[in-house]
Design an enzyme around this catalytic site. Sequence first.
Site, short mmCIF file in Angstrom:
data_model
loop_
_atom_site.label_atom_id
_atom_site.label_comp_id
_atom_site.label_asym_id
_atom_site.label_seq_id
_atom_site.Cartn_x
_atom_site.Cartn_y
_atom_site.Cartn_z
N SER A 99 -11.74 4.10 6.08
CA SER A 99 -10.32 3.81 5.97
C SER A 99 -9.58 4.03 7.29
O SER A 99 -9.89 3.38 8.28
CB SER A 99 -9.70 4.64 4.83
N ASP A 238 -4.17 -0.50 7.99
CA ASP A 238 -5.14 0.49 8.44
C ASP A 238 -6.51 -0.16 8.52
O ASP A 238 -6.66 -1.37 8.30
CB ASP A 238 -5.13 1.72 7.53
N ASP A 240 -9.26 -0.34 6.82
CA ASP A 240 -9.92 -1.08 5.73
C ASP A 240 -8.93 -1.93 4.93
O ASP A 240 -9.31 -2.53 3.93
CB ASP A 240 -10.69 -0.14 4.81
N ASP A 242 -6.23 -1.34 3.04
CA ASP A 242 -5.61 -1.01 1.75
C ASP A 242 -4.23 -0.39 1.92
O ASP A 242 -3.55 -0.11 0.93
CB ASP A 242 -6.52 -0.12 0.90
#
Length: 444
Positions: A99, A238, A240, A242
């Site tokens: 992440s 960010d 990833d 999400d």
Amino acid sequence: MRRYFGTDGIRGRVGEGHITPDFVLKLGWAAGRVLGNGRGKILIGKDTRISGYMFESALEAGLVAAGVNIRLLGPMTTPGVAYLTRAFRASAGIVITASHNPYQDNGIKFFSSDGDKLPDEVEMAIEAELECPLRTVDSSALGKAKRVEDANGRYIEFCKSTIPSSMNFRGLKIVVDCANGATYNTAPHVLEELGASVVSIGTEPDGFNINRDVGSTEPGALCATVVAEGADLGIAFDGDGDRVLMVDARGRLIDGDRLLYIIAKSRLAAETMRGEVVGTLMSNLGLEHALRRLGLGFARTKVGDRYIMERLRDTDGILGGEPSGHIICRDRTSTGDGIVSALQALAAINRLERSFEDLADEVELYPQRLVNVRLGGNREVVRAPAVLDAVATAERELGERGRVLLRPSGTEPLVRVMVEGVDADQVERLAEWLADIVRDQVSA
């Protein structure tokens, strides 16, 4: 008690603990045994960090050894994997990502066939399999791996479908910061195909620069670029994809609380709003008060998107999120999706015919002061009588114009002392006073 899974999969430093090739191979095998449904089909996506190649191969080997067929998506956002898991009618989806963490970290996230986070009992079943010896199925039953060539195209079309087909963003100049992460090959295309003029930064991943000096955790570059380019707004994801934060034309950062409010107000105007808005213990009190003025209820959960989703399901709600920009639009998708959330905010500006700045200003964010107090091991210090008495005193002083939160960290030996209120000086004074009392109890 779970031994390996945290609140959002398994994460850590590459080469340490459970983030090693041998463990991830065994994890793939165990997950295949639990999630594969016979031969089954499981999707694997990853963000752009260098270790993703290594862990993709390890997962592939473990899943194939369990007799599971695999579809390799390549670089793909976490919510993109969730969507494609549903679209492919797969047994499960797996994302290799840490992440918003730096490239030295990595992790494994799982989605069920519905594109939801795995329930606790399924994670426990995978952990139970990890304790068993790895046994490869007969050669005739081994799984097969195929690469999905049009994965990004499918996800782009899905993102566009989450706003009305009659709506476009022609005339808007938007700076997009992809954090050198998984949105680099999707987010700019989505916005361009919807008519916006796009300036992209953070779209040159090299395996090592994910989240470095760019993205939602480092928005300074985006703020500066929006002003320098004379853009209407900016969007930061960010690593990833999400989470999302946005920037207005003045270069001012608009956090997840304000974005959540703007989306909720738009849903209310369109008469599609349902249920209460759900935030967390860290959501700003100003958001709660602004939603109340709209006539909307607000509920808080523990920190973490899985708890927000649980509350939304229990109450049949559709909107929830965190100040960090993890926003769930449950009427559009099954998990937090940065691109989809950004599109909902842009659609709200379009529908309400108001400037982004004016809408954001309807939420007056109150001053917050967060102090981390290191523990010596006793996490029960927050329940000490002296601490409870101090909290009660601070709450009486703040009244309805503020709040106090003491929360042990879930990942570090810390107690987080947070005070929020209208008066910044009062907030600072009370936070430091409470932190000193907690420190006294730690050393007692």
